[in-house]
Design a protein around this motif. Structure first.
Motif: not given
Length: 228
Positions: A36-42
């Motif tokens: 899987v890949t990821y969506v980041g909220l930083i």
């Protein structure tokens, strides 16, 4: 270019790589971890952007920032991030990054507040054409225990040494150097946001994040962009 990233909260959601592949620049593909890949909220505080050995700017170079990012790898195997949006509260840095680097910075009204081990980050986009209501976020976390030995996934999500983006019709990468993040476990107290959907990823944050991390921060140095 030099700067520091301080009081950083990392929220990440696992997604199918096929869901984000169309959002990446030409020549890069989703970087994956265990399929899987990821969506980041930083969310963090940018501190004293500067150049070469000059002192960083105390006002124009210091501001809250919240970004939505994806994870990428190019044909040479160089891993990086791709920003879908970057909220920042200083108009001049926003305009400069958009003009010279074509990065998707957005001007926003923002704050970062701390009360003991609780950090709160707010953002509301304020530039014309942002819609009604404009994209916004309100995040709150409680920092708990330090991660003496971060997991391979923790390293994958935070140890990213370049940025991939499109510039003048080409995909380029901008390397950066910084120490490994000192990481802490954190509890998510609230996440009320529309930035991820506004960045072309609807529905992702309807469920709790798969990873919540905090770091007091690192100093960073960026090199010149080069063709990916």
């Amino acid at each position: 270019m030099t700067q520091s990233w301080l009081d950083a909260t990392f929220l990440h959601w696992a997604v199918d790589p096929a869901a984000v592949a169309p959002l990446l620049p030409s020549g890069v593909v989703p970087d994956v971890f265990d399929g899987v890949t990821y969506v980041g909220l930083i969310a963090f505080r940018m501190h004293r952007i500067g150049w070469w050995s000059l002192p960083g700017l105390p006002y124009l170079g210091t501001f809250p920032e919240t970004n939505v990012r994806l994870y990428s790898v190019d044909a040479a195997g160089r891993r990086g991030v791709v920003f879908r949006s970057l909220e920042a509260s200083r108009l001049l840095p926003v305009a400069t990054a958009r003009l010279f680097f074509r990065l998707p910075y957005r001007w926003a009204q923002m704050s970062v507040d701390r009360s003991g081990d609780v950090y709160r980050y707010t953002s509301r986009r304020r530039e014309p054409g942002s819609g009604s209501p404009p994209p916004r976020s309100h995040l709150a976390i409680r920092v708990t225990t330090p991660l003496e030995t971060p997991s391979p996934l923790d390293h994958f999500l935070t140890a990213r040494w370049r940025l991939h983006f499109s510039l003048l019709g080409r995909t380029v990468h901008m390397p950066n150097a910084h120490p490994h993040w000192p990481l802490y476990q954190a509890d998510l107290l609230s996440c009320d946001e529309t930035l991820v959907a506004a960045a072309g990823l609807p529905g992702i944050t309807a469920r709790p994040p798969d990873s919540v991390l905090f770091s007091p921060g690192v100093p960073v140095h960026f090199a010149r962009p080069a063709t990916a």
